[in-house]
Design an enzyme around this catalytic site. Structure first.
Site, PDB file in Angstrom:
ATOM      1  N   VAL A 101       0.816  -1.219   0.000  1.00  0.00           N
ATOM      2  CA  VAL A 101       0.000   0.000   0.000  1.00  0.00           C
ATOM      3  C   VAL A 101       0.852   1.271   0.000  1.00  0.00           C
ATOM      4  CG1 VAL A 101      -2.059  -1.004   1.022  1.00  0.00           C
ATOM      5  CG2 VAL A 101      -0.253  -0.144   2.513  1.00  0.00           C
ATOM      6  N   GLY A 102       2.139   1.152   0.297  1.00  0.00           N
ATOM      7  CA  GLY A 102       3.000   2.340   0.352  1.00  0.00           C
ATOM      8  C   GLY A 102       3.129   3.003  -1.003  1.00  0.00           C
ATOM      9  N   CYS A 103       3.275   4.343  -1.009  1.00  0.00           N
ATOM     10  CA  CYS A 103       3.373   5.074  -2.273  1.00  0.00           C
ATOM     11  C   CYS A 103       4.784   5.064  -2.840  1.00  0.00           C
ATOM     12  CB  CYS A 103       2.923   6.526  -2.107  1.00  0.00           C
ATOM     13  SG  CYS A 103       1.152   6.710  -2.286  1.00  0.00           S
ATOM     14  N   VAL A 104       5.782   5.117  -1.974  1.00  0.00           N
ATOM     15  CA  VAL A 104       7.166   5.148  -2.463  1.00  0.00           C
ATOM     16  C   VAL A 104       7.968   4.030  -1.794  1.00  0.00           C
ATOM     17  CG1 VAL A 104       9.279   6.473  -2.706  1.00  0.00           C
ATOM     18  CG2 VAL A 104       7.087   7.636  -2.784  1.00  0.00           C
TER      19      VAL A 104
ATOM     20  N   ASN B  79       6.915   7.059 -10.195  1.00  0.00           N
ATOM     21  CA  ASN B  79       7.447   5.875  -9.522  1.00  0.00           C
ATOM     22  C   ASN B  79       6.358   4.808  -9.382  1.00  0.00           C
ATOM     23  OD1 ASN B  79       9.515   4.492  -7.877  1.00  0.00           O
ATOM     24  ND2 ASN B  79       8.059   4.849  -6.226  1.00  0.00           N
TER      25      ASN B  79
END
Lengths: 104, 221
Positions: A101-104, B79
């Site tokens: 779920v993390g964006c980066v 990204n």
């Protein structure tokens, strides 16, 4: 929760197909799953998966690619080469973890 | 979603042969088994009969701003797109050129001036509701406020483990992003190639970028 069965092994998944219980995972199961997406799991492929499982066991969250680089010391370019297309999702799935779920 | 069994086929790009998916098996869509929005599509447009774009899904970002807070959107979305197997192209133009200038990109700044969405979460501790107050615009013009706001933003980004700009550029390069400097801005800023981040593939004209961006979803920042 739906249950997936492959080669006699069963595990529960969410509606998208990601594991809901990482304890239902095994390396042999991962090898069978990898075959479904055309990947032969050798040691090089397994190393990031093992790190992801260790990390998730501590943090409770599926690590992102960035975390694999900064904490795990893996090279991003190689991860894209090992798991082409959607590396983070493929690895989370093969490591028996939830969708990242993390964006980066 | 349930993916029905399909014949065993070899993956493009030299990957191995895929085993058939057992009946009733639920697996994530990795974009390479079923035709989806990312797959090549053929067809002709309604008028003129020209051939439509048939390649893989692409996203193109145009970065035109050099403020710290304006450098992040393309990197974060780009990204994410790369992680989804989407081809990413980024064109740095005007003040956006600072993002790929290694002499400048570690000291991009964030300013309160002109930003009406400035509020401080910490103020809520003094009095409930104050966290939503818009800070007076004049504050942004006080000496040192830009440096202060920049430090605050960098701290918040670090807490979320978001890389700084030079690191993010390395990450984008490693993940396969295609990055270009705008020729006009490059000449205007009297920049030299040695100062460009090594991930930048070239100094190209607007027309070159328009060609590269064929079939892409273009996002202007």
């Amino acid at each position: 929760m739906p249950t997936n069965t492959i080669n006699g092994r069963s595990f529960e998944v969410d509606e998208e197909g990601f594991f809901t219980d990482r304890d239902e995972w095994s390396e042999d199961l991962a090898k069978d799953l990898a075959a479904l997406i055309g990947i032969e799991l050798d040691e090089e492929h397994l190393a990031p998966l093992r790190f992801m499982r260790q990390d998730a066991a501590v943090t409770g969250v599926t690590p992102t690619l960035r975390r694999l680089q900064t904490v795990g010391g893996f090279d991003i370019k190689s991860l894209f080469a090992l798991y082409p297309g959607k590396p983070a999702k493929k690895m989370s799935w093969l490591a028996g973890l939830r969708k990242p779920v993390g964006c980066v | 979603m349930t993916i029905t069994e399909q014949p065993v086929t070899a993956l493009p790009g030299g990957a191995g042969v895929r085993a058939p998916i057992p009946e009733g098996f639920i697996m994530p869509d990795f974009g390479d088994r079923m035709p989806g929005p990312g797959s090549p599509q053929t067809g002709t447009s309604a008028e003129g009969g020209t051939t439509a774009y048939t390649g893989p899904r692409k996203m193109a970002f145009i970065c035109s701003k050099g403020n710290l807070d304006m450098a992040y959107p393309a990197f974060i979305m780009g990204n994410a797109a790369l992680g989804e197997g989407i081809e990413v192209h980024i064109f740095f133009t005007f003040w956006g050129l600072d993002i790929i200038n290694t002499k400048l990109n570690h000291k991009l700044k964030f300013t309160m001036a002109g930003n009406t969405a400035m509020h401080m979460n910490e103020l809520g501790r003094l009095r409930p509701g104050w966290e939503n107050l818009s800070l007076p615009q004049a504050m942004g013009n006080l000496p040192g406020m830009t440096a202060f706001a920049t430090t605050m933003m960098k701290k918040q980004l670090e807490e979320l483990e978001i890389p700084d700009i030079p690191d993010f550029l390395d990450l984008m390069q490693a993940s396969g992003a295609h990055m270009y400097a705008c020729k006009l801005s490059f000449d205007m800023a009297k920049m030299i190639e040695a100062d460009l981040h090594p991930g930048v593939e070239g100094v190209i004209s607007a027309a070159d970028f328009v060609e590269i961006a064929e079939g892409a979803q273009v996002i202007f920042i």
